[in-house]
Enzyme design. Structure first.
Site, short mmCIF file in Angstrom:
data_model
loop_
_atom_site.label_atom_id
_atom_site.label_comp_id
_atom_site.label_asym_id
_atom_site.label_seq_id
_atom_site.Cartn_x
_atom_site.Cartn_y
_atom_site.Cartn_z
N LYS A 22 0.83 -1.22 0.00
CA LYS A 22 0.00 0.00 0.00
C LYS A 22 0.86 1.25 0.00
O LYS A 22 0.64 2.19 -0.78
CB LYS A 22 -0.91 0.03 1.22
CG LYS A 22 -1.60 1.39 1.43
CD LYS A 22 -2.46 1.39 2.68
CE LYS A 22 -1.76 1.66 3.96
NZ LYS A 22 -1.46 3.06 4.26
N ASN A 23 1.87 1.30 0.88
CA ASN A 23 2.63 2.53 1.05
C ASN A 23 3.66 2.78 -0.04
O ASN A 23 4.37 3.79 -0.01
CB ASN A 23 3.27 2.55 2.45
CG ASN A 23 2.19 2.68 3.51
OD1 ASN A 23 1.05 3.02 3.22
ND2 ASN A 23 2.55 2.40 4.75
N CYS A 116 -5.53 12.98 13.17
CA CYS A 116 -5.43 11.55 12.87
C CYS A 116 -5.45 10.77 14.18
O CYS A 116 -4.93 11.24 15.19
CB CYS A 116 -4.12 11.27 12.12
SG CYS A 116 -3.91 9.54 11.75
N ARG A 121 0.03 14.77 13.09
CA ARG A 121 0.80 14.45 11.87
C ARG A 121 0.93 15.71 11.00
O ARG A 121 0.32 15.81 9.94
CB ARG A 121 0.13 13.31 11.11
CG ARG A 121 0.11 12.02 11.91
CD ARG A 121 -0.56 10.90 11.17
NE ARG A 121 0.24 10.40 10.07
CZ ARG A 121 -0.17 9.42 9.26
NH1 ARG A 121 -1.37 8.89 9.41
NH2 ARG A 121 0.60 8.99 8.28
N ASP A 304 4.31 0.66 12.21
CA ASP A 304 3.10 0.04 11.66
C ASP A 304 2.93 -1.42 12.09
O ASP A 304 1.93 -2.05 11.74
CB ASP A 304 3.10 0.12 10.13
CG ASP A 304 2.98 1.56 9.64
OD1 ASP A 304 3.25 1.81 8.46
OD2 ASP A 304 2.65 2.43 10.46
N ARG A 396 -8.73 -0.47 4.39
CA ARG A 396 -7.87 0.55 3.79
C ARG A 396 -6.50 -0.02 3.45
O ARG A 396 -5.82 0.44 2.53
CB ARG A 396 -7.68 1.73 4.74
CG ARG A 396 -8.94 2.55 5.00
CD ARG A 396 -8.57 3.82 5.72
NE ARG A 396 -7.48 4.49 5.03
CZ ARG A 396 -6.83 5.53 5.56
NH1 ARG A 396 -7.15 5.96 6.76
NH2 ARG A 396 -5.85 6.11 4.90
C1 EPZ Z 1 4.09 6.98 6.39
O1 EPZ Z 1 3.32 8.06 6.94
C2 EPZ Z 1 3.13 5.78 6.30
N1 EPZ Z 1 2.01 6.13 5.45
C3 EPZ Z 1 2.62 5.43 7.69
O2 EPZ Z 1 1.85 4.24 7.59
C4 EPZ Z 1 3.80 5.12 8.59
O3 EPZ Z 1 3.32 4.92 9.90
C5 EPZ Z 1 4.79 6.30 8.60
O4 EPZ Z 1 5.19 6.63 7.27
C6 EPZ Z 1 6.05 6.00 9.40
O5 EPZ Z 1 6.68 4.86 8.92
C7 EPZ Z 1 2.17 6.02 4.11
O6 EPZ Z 1 3.21 5.68 3.59
C8 EPZ Z 1 0.98 6.36 3.27
P1 EPZ Z 1 6.26 10.32 8.33
P2 EPZ Z 1 3.88 9.56 6.91
O7 EPZ Z 1 6.20 11.58 7.57
O8 EPZ Z 1 4.60 9.78 5.64
C9 EPZ Z 1 6.64 13.63 11.75
C10 EPZ Z 1 -0.03 2.83 7.77
O9 EPZ Z 1 -0.48 2.29 8.78
N2 EPZ Z 1 6.47 14.62 10.69
O10 EPZ Z 1 7.39 9.40 8.08
O11 EPZ Z 1 2.75 10.45 7.25
C11 EPZ Z 1 5.35 12.82 11.98
O12 EPZ Z 1 4.44 13.46 12.80
C12 EPZ Z 1 0.44 4.30 7.86
O13 EPZ Z 1 0.10 2.27 6.67
C13 EPZ Z 1 6.54 15.98 11.01
O14 EPZ Z 1 6.74 16.34 12.17
O15 EPZ Z 1 4.88 9.51 8.16
C14 EPZ Z 1 5.92 11.54 12.60
O16 EPZ Z 1 6.12 11.72 13.97
C15 EPZ Z 1 0.08 4.94 9.15
N3 EPZ Z 1 6.38 16.88 10.01
C16 EPZ Z 1 7.27 11.40 11.89
O17 EPZ Z 1 7.60 12.67 11.35
C17 EPZ Z 1 6.17 16.51 8.69
O18 EPZ Z 1 6.04 17.37 7.81
C18 EPZ Z 1 7.27 10.37 10.75
O19 EPZ Z 1 6.20 10.66 9.90
C19 EPZ Z 1 6.11 15.12 8.38
C20 EPZ Z 1 6.27 14.20 9.39
#
Ligand code: EPZ
Length: 419
Positions: A22-23, A116, A121, A304, A396
């Protein structure tokens, strides 16, 4: 709304094929906006999120067809550069169209993702890096309104390793003027798959798989055919399903190297794991040993799989500690697991679990995708009947999970209707 009903207590046995990731497919679908023409993408999982991204691409003007795990996407008539709130509120990954729209059409209007269940996020890293590439960004009535005559290569150093921000900036940088360097880039296999897809389209990217990506912008990209890699989180979920039921299963169409942080922990908990080139055999004892985990970005233990591991530790021999470092509030499953009798103490981003012999079936409520997976796993172990409500969350990210589990011998079915 559907619910899933499980009668627990049967060890899983047999083989299961792992679907596409998915991701990886979500950013790759968005990346098709970077070139004009017809793409064919294979091994695409049949998921709600894929349907949502398909609808978003259709709104932008693409023709999208899905049949037999293959997507064809024709982007030659894209002419609308907006991702509406109605879609973004159902799937945050919609933000992945921001980079490609800005790079190809010099403008984009994307709804700012809201709250969320798994915690705050923000998308500040995305926005800051787009501004570094020379985009004008304005937040207006809940929308990110972005424009740029021509994006220019730059040096981005992310404060936090972010999957989404890395993917978005990568997709913008491939058509920018000059060179872009991304430091502290995400190393997740899904991001490497996106980078490989872009390279196949004609992009110039090096350092793939490392935390330092170098991108030399090119004038244009072309359409390609591509195959989606296996879903390591679905694979991990099935391995933990075998562990919690004391089962013996084989995963097929999987990349063992992508789940090594998990298989290491499973071995520590007493499970026999044998890896083939694209298969994993797993044999579990009646009861696993308690093992601590701490989530981190790839190649560390994935957030995850945290909820699924927590469910396993509820029935492990001994006490364990789980530390969640990526989404510090990602514990909505704790209250539901307690409804099944689990002994869990939660303090900030740390839980202490005292393993007990077994759980007792009860109705439980899904709150997000991976939390609902942990409730299904707990239901496979629990005595009596467990009803997992609001399973649209699980649709999803898992393709026909109840059918795959039933094929492994679980007593599980889906029932339409419920609250
Ligand atoms: C991706 O989300 C995945 N989603 C998530 O999977 C997964 O949990 C996550 O990466 C971490 O591995 C998809 O790929 C669609 P991040 P993403 O940006 O990109 C902070 C699932 O269950 N952050 O790597 O949203 C954020 O808050 C989903 O399949 C900022 O602070 O995650 C978090 O603490 C859930 N500012 C950390 O970074 C930003 O602009 C990592 O988030 C962006 C992120």
């Amino acid at each position: 709304m559907d619910k899933i009903i499980i009668k627990g207590g049967r060890p899983l046995k047999g083989t299961v094929n792992i679907s596409g990731a998915k991701n990886a497919v979500l950013p790759i679908m968005a990346a098709t906006l970077l070139a004009s023409g017809k793409f064919t993408i294979k091994n695409v999982p049949d998921l709600l999120d894929v349907k949502t991204m398909s609808n978003l691409l259709r709104i932008i003007g693409a023709k999208v067809q899905y049949e037999d795990h293959t997507l064809t996407i024709d982007t030659s008539e894209c002419n609308f550069f907006e991702a509406p709130y109605e879609l973004v509120k159902t799937m945050r990954a919609s933000i992945y169209v921001l980079g490609p729209l800005l790079a190809r059409f010099s403008k984009a209007k994307v709804s700012l993702p809201g709250g969320c269940a798994i915690g705050p996020r923000p998308v500040d890293l995305h926005i800051k890096a787009f501004e570094q590439l020379g985009a004008d960004i304005e937040l207006n009535k809940g929308y990110i309104v972005a424009s740029a005559d021509k994006l220019k290569g730059t040096h981005v150093n992310f404060d936090i390793s972010s999957v989404g921000a890395t993917g978005n900036i990568l997709m913008a940088a491939v058509l920018s003027d000059g060179r872009t360097v991304i430091e502290n880039a995400a190393r997740e296999p899904e991001i490497s798959a996106l980078a490989n897809f872009l390279v196949k389209m004609g992009a110039d990217i090096s350092g793939i798989g490392t935390d330092r990506l170098l991108i030399n912008g090119v004038k244009e990209l072309h359409v390609v055919d591509f195959e989606i890699l296996p879903d390591r989180i679905e694979a991990g979920t099935f391995l933990i399903a075998a562990a919690i039921t004391g089962g013996e299963i084989e995963l097929r169409s999987v990349d063992p190297s992508h789940v090594s942080s998990l298989t290491g922990k499973l071995r520590n908990s007493g499970i026999c794991i044998e890896e083939g080139e694209s298969s994993i055999y797993c044999k579990a004892p009646e009861r696993v040993r308690a093992v601590n985990i701490t989530t981190s970005s790839y190649p560390g233990f994935p957030t995850d799989l945290q909820a699924q591991w927590l469910a396993l530790m509820c029935v492990a021999n001994g006490s364990s500690v789980i530390t969640e470092n990526i989404f510090v509030d990602r514990f909505t499953h704790v209250a539901e697991l307690r409804r099944l009798g689990a002994q869990i103490e939660l303090k900030k981003n740390i839980v202490v679990i005292r393993g007990i012999d077994t759980l007792n079936g009860a109705p439980v409520m899904s709150t997000d995708l991976r939390a609902s997976a942990s409730l299904i796993l707990a239901g496979l172990k629990a005595e009596g009947q467990t009803e997992v409500l609001r399973v649209y969350h699980i649709d999803r990210g898992y393709e026909s999970i109840e059918k795959k589990l039933a094929n492994l011998g679980a007593t599980i079915r889906r029932e339409e209707g419920g609250y």
